[in-house]
Design an enzyme around this catalytic site. Structure first.
Site, PDB file in Angstrom:
ATOM      1  N   CYS A 120       0.832  -1.208   0.000  1.00 19.33           N
ATOM      2  CA  CYS A 120       0.000   0.000   0.000  1.00 19.33           C
ATOM      3  C   CYS A 120       0.864   1.254   0.000  1.00 19.33           C
ATOM      4  O   CYS A 120       0.474   2.285  -0.546  1.00 19.33           O
ATOM      5  CB  CYS A 120      -0.940   0.000   1.194  1.00 19.33           C
ATOM      6  SG  CYS A 120      -0.109   0.092   2.796  1.00 19.33           S
ATOM      7  N   HIS A 294      -2.107   1.357   7.394  1.00 23.47           N
ATOM      8  CA  HIS A 294      -2.432   1.235   5.973  1.00 23.47           C
ATOM      9  C   HIS A 294      -2.274   2.616   5.336  1.00 23.47           C
ATOM     10  O   HIS A 294      -2.132   3.625   6.040  1.00 23.47           O
ATOM     11  CB  HIS A 294      -3.868   0.734   5.842  1.00 23.47           C
ATOM     12  CG  HIS A 294      -4.244   0.238   4.482  1.00 23.47           C
ATOM     13  ND1 HIS A 294      -3.379  -0.465   3.672  1.00 23.47           N
ATOM     14  CD2 HIS A 294      -5.412   0.341   3.786  1.00 23.47           C
ATOM     15  CE1 HIS A 294      -4.008  -0.779   2.544  1.00 23.47           C
ATOM     16  NE2 HIS A 294      -5.231  -0.296   2.595  1.00 23.47           N
ATOM     17  N   ASN A 315      -9.196   2.480  -1.859  1.00 18.43           N
ATOM     18  CA  ASN A 315      -8.330   1.509  -1.225  1.00 18.43           C
ATOM     19  C   ASN A 315      -7.655   0.673  -2.310  1.00 18.43           C
ATOM     20  O   ASN A 315      -8.084   0.671  -3.469  1.00 18.43           O
ATOM     21  CB  ASN A 315      -9.180   0.610  -0.309  1.00 18.43           C
ATOM     22  CG  ASN A 315      -8.369  -0.133   0.720  1.00 18.43           C
ATOM     23  OD1 ASN A 315      -7.143  -0.152   0.663  1.00 18.43           O
ATOM     24  ND2 ASN A 315      -9.049  -0.774   1.657  1.00 18.43           N
TER      25      ASN A 315
END
Length: 339
Positions: A120, A294, A315
């Site tokens: 990520c 994240h 996301n």
């Protein structure tokens, strides 16, 4: 997730990195949030909007990611319509980058699923830079920039890649490394898994998150796609908004396009999100286990009839929300930190 590298004692450029396995580190695999600060690279500047709010050029990044969970009363009561743009008008109650720049909407809607890789930290910045390139070129350049290059390779010269690490792996990394790499070395094009038109598409197939992280990012010698060579796109400047400086964050999105933000710590329930405005459950038994930190992309904000403000995000998980799109309530998941 993958917001934290596990490379002990490593240093890249002038960013001093500490041992994330230490007791001061946040839960793995997240947590470029921690008690120790970073030296600021001269490549980074405070946002012009943050500068107007008395941020200094000496210390805008000194505590990048340092989070103690505190917001002032003004920050807790933040309302986008109280913010005045450079044009002298107030920000709208709702904003979506796809609506302001419709020629880039299809690119913004398309996500790279990070698969079985804690990437990520690279995927979100690559998506942000791809869309800002599209916006800055008024739709002239509508291509994904390579998250895979950020994961596995250094610069691209003489039709070949330098195999030096870009500062992170599938075990995690720092978004700041991703942006600095694009600033220093540039990025080639890189589409979704299975793409053959771009130079270095993403190598890992989508998975149903949460997935076990166990893949290794290897650098190829040359472009993988059909084109034997690729353009290299370099970032001209880097901007950082102070933690919880929501005026700066919203103005950056409004004027220049999407941004990335820390998001965490995330729990089991976050993986189950499908629609509506997400807010973390107060009951720990409902939240489930922690999965660390994240990184998400933020493309705008909205305001519900009852006055609740939320962030519009993408996301890097296709099975989350609406094919990666979701809405997170203001004040949740530390959105607004490390922007």
């Amino acid at each position: 997730a993958g917001a934290l590298g596990r490379r002990e004692g490593s240093v890249r450029g002038d960013w001093a990195r500490y041992d994330p396995s230490s007791e001061t580190a946040r839960a793995r695999p997240g947590g470029f949030r921690h008690e120790k600060g970073f030296k600021r690279s001269e490549a980074w500047t405070p946002s012009e909007f943050a500068a107007e709010r008395r941020a200094t050029t000496r210390n805008p990044m000194a505590w990048l990611g340092a989070s103690f969970g505190f917001m002032s009363t003004a920050q807790k009561n933040w309302n986008p319509t109280d913010v005045v743009t450079h044009g002298g008008v107030r920000l709208p109650a709702s904003f979506d980058a796809r609506e302001k720049w419709p020629y880039c909407a299809s690119l913004i809607n398309e996500i790279v699923d990070q698969g079985n890789c804690g990437s990520c930290w690279a995927v979100a910045p690559a998506k942000v830079m791809s869309e800002r390139l599209c916006i800055a070129s008024h739709g002239g350049a509508r291509t994904h920039l390579s998250a895979q290059q950020l994961l596995s390779c250094g610069s691209y010269e003489a039709k070949a890649f330098d195999k030096d690490s870009m500062g992170g792996t599938c075990d995690g990394g720092f978004p700041t490394d991703a942006y600095l790499a694009a600033y220093e070395n540039g990025l080639v094009s890189g589409g979704l898994f299975g793409d053959t038109k771009t130079c270095m598409p993403y190598m890992f197939k989508p998975c149903k998150h949460p997935c076990e992280v166990g893949l290794e990012a290897k650098c190829p010698v040359t472009c993988l796609g059909e084109a034997p060579v690729s353009k290299v796109y370099k970032v001209k400047s880097l901007v950082h908004c102070g933690d919880n400086d929501f005026d700066c964050m919203a103005l950056e999105i409004y004027h220049n396009g999407p941004v990335s933000s820390y998001a965490g710590t995330i729990y089991d329930e976050f993986y189950d999100y499908k629609s509506g405005v997400y807010a973390m459950s107060e009951d720990a038994s409902v939240r489930g286990s922690s999965h660390g930190g994240h990184v998400l992309e933020v493309i705008g904000w909205g305001t519900k009839p009852d006055g609740t403000v939320y962030w519009k995000v993408f996301n890097s998980w296709l099975n989350w929300g609406d094919k990666g799109y979701g809405e997170i309530a203001f004040g949740e998941l530390s959105i607004g930190e490390s922007v």
